[in-house]
Scaffold this active site. Sequence first.
Site, PDB file in Angstrom:
ATOM      1  N   THR A   1       0.835  -1.198   0.000  1.00  0.00           N
ATOM      2  CA  THR A   1       0.000   0.000   0.000  1.00  0.00           C
ATOM      3  C   THR A   1       0.868   1.246   0.000  1.00  0.00           C
ATOM      4  O   THR A   1       2.013   1.216   0.467  1.00  0.00           O
ATOM      5  CB  THR A   1      -0.931   0.020   1.220  1.00  0.00           C
ATOM      6  OG1 THR A   1      -1.812   1.162   1.143  1.00  0.00           O
ATOM      7  CG2 THR A   1      -0.151   0.109   2.517  1.00  0.00           C
TER       8      THR A   1
ATOM      9  N   ASP B   1      -7.665  -5.201   0.395  1.00  0.00           N
ATOM     10  CA  ASP B   1      -8.585  -4.333  -0.315  1.00  0.00           C
ATOM     11  C   ASP B   1      -9.749  -4.156   0.636  1.00  0.00           C
ATOM     12  O   ASP B   1     -10.304  -5.145   1.144  1.00  0.00           O
ATOM     13  CB  ASP B   1      -9.051  -4.926  -1.647  1.00  0.00           C
ATOM     14  CG  ASP B   1      -9.614  -3.839  -2.560  1.00  0.00           C
ATOM     15  OD1 ASP B   1      -8.954  -2.805  -2.733  1.00  0.00           O
ATOM     16  OD2 ASP B   1     -10.719  -4.018  -3.088  1.00  0.00           O
TER      17      ASP B   1
ATOM     18  N   LYS C   1      -9.990   1.643  18.139  1.00  0.00           N
ATOM     19  CA  LYS C   1     -10.363   1.293  16.766  1.00  0.00           C
ATOM     20  C   LYS C   1      -9.622   0.052  16.291  1.00  0.00           C
ATOM     21  O   LYS C   1     -10.223  -0.861  15.698  1.00  0.00           O
ATOM     22  CB  LYS C   1     -10.068   2.462  15.818  1.00  0.00           C
ATOM     23  CG  LYS C   1     -10.410   2.126  14.361  1.00  0.00           C
ATOM     24  CD  LYS C   1      -9.864   3.141  13.380  1.00  0.00           C
ATOM     25  CE  LYS C   1     -10.009   2.621  11.961  1.00  0.00           C
ATOM     26  NZ  LYS C   1      -9.404   3.491  10.956  1.00  0.00           N
TER      27      LYS C   1
END
Length: 202
Positions: A13, A74, A183
């Site tokens: 990425t 993805d 998170k």
Amino acid sequence: MRRFTEKSLVVATHNAGKLDEFRALLAPFGVTVTGNADHGLPEPEETEDTFVGNARIKARAAVAATGLPALADDSGLEVFDLGGQPGVHTADWAETGEGRDFDIAMERVHRELTAGNHPAPHGARFCCTLVLCWPDGHEEVFEGHAQGQVVWPMRGARGHGYDPIFVPEGYDVTFAEMDAETKNGMSHRARAVEKLRACLGE
């Protein structure tokens, strides 16, 4: 399932926020994580219409270029009232021709929900598909989801992407209002990584 015993891994990425998340999630396993930018790799064209297909493209490209094992994800936001959009086009909705602007993407979500006269709450989920690819061509696939709803206006300055409009199930704050530890403990990516742990020896 093949066990991952290597100590270096390319996370395929260019997204700095995503790379930071993976570094934090993989740190307990002693794996050194690098990203595409560390190897001067271009972003391959994502031509598939599924999360797993696009993750596979990215992982294979990184392995071919570096000779190292690679992990690609993805991920995207599926809004149920929009028929699952933006889905695999989650990043595309942020494209401006001068880089990605996720404020524009979030405004589009709100605009399309309003145009469709869809009443709140707007159910949604974040999806993450991981593909772990070895240089010999072996691959493992892991999926994770975070259920919740999208809200408006945007709230919070943490996180990245669509985090300011996503409230996960069981919470009253958006991902962008949460601290990273909270998170990362329950995100769609964290849940996919939980499934990856079997490869890492847990």
